[in-house]
Design an enzyme around this catalytic site. Sequence first.
Site, short mmCIF file in Angstrom:
data_model
loop_
_atom_site.label_atom_id
_atom_site.label_comp_id
_atom_site.label_asym_id
_atom_site.label_seq_id
_atom_site.Cartn_x
_atom_site.Cartn_y
_atom_site.Cartn_z
N GLU A 51 0.82 -1.22 0.00
CA GLU A 51 0.00 0.00 0.00
C GLU A 51 0.85 1.26 0.00
O GLU A 51 0.56 2.21 -0.71
CB GLU A 51 -0.95 0.02 1.20
CG GLU A 51 -2.09 -0.98 1.11
CD GLU A 51 -3.14 -0.61 0.08
OE1 GLU A 51 -3.31 0.58 -0.23
OE2 GLU A 51 -3.81 -1.53 -0.42
N ASP A 68 -6.16 8.44 -0.38
CA ASP A 68 -5.69 7.49 0.62
C ASP A 68 -4.51 8.12 1.33
O ASP A 68 -3.63 8.69 0.69
CB ASP A 68 -5.24 6.19 -0.05
CG ASP A 68 -6.37 5.47 -0.77
OD1 ASP A 68 -7.53 5.60 -0.34
OD2 ASP A 68 -6.08 4.78 -1.75
#
Length: 150
Positions: A51, A68
């Site tokens: 991620e 994000d």
Amino acid sequence: MMDCNSVMVLFALLGCSYAGTISKCDVVKALRAESVPDSDLRDWLCLVEHESSFRYELEHVNSDKSIDYGIFQLNNKYWCDRPTPVDTSKCWKFNTCGCTDTCTSLIDSDISNDAKCAVQVKNCNDFDEWYGWRDHCANVQSSEYDFSDC
């Protein structure tokens, strides 16, 4: 042969390449503080690698214009900057209002609140909320994510 200016530029670039990263052991420590069992830590380390590459300052803009944030890449549409603080002990409340953290609090070197929010996401929705985990980490057994030295 490199001159002094080239060497200085090289060191400056090397220093910048590590700016905003955190160690594997720091991630393990933050997750253990949230009572994450050791049996889940390989999944978490793989998730963080895929991620954010352990970069806590990372902000990623998605195709739907949501963002994000941080080491766990928590989305502002669902998990941060939500309008109402809630008791997150019930998943439906948590899924409605998120972690109650500001998104900017997820991009500093203190990842304790990031870990708390990420663990809440996982506890309510499993790891499936993260594409990085779904695409790369399901049933990970790799020694690459060994944390025995932490």
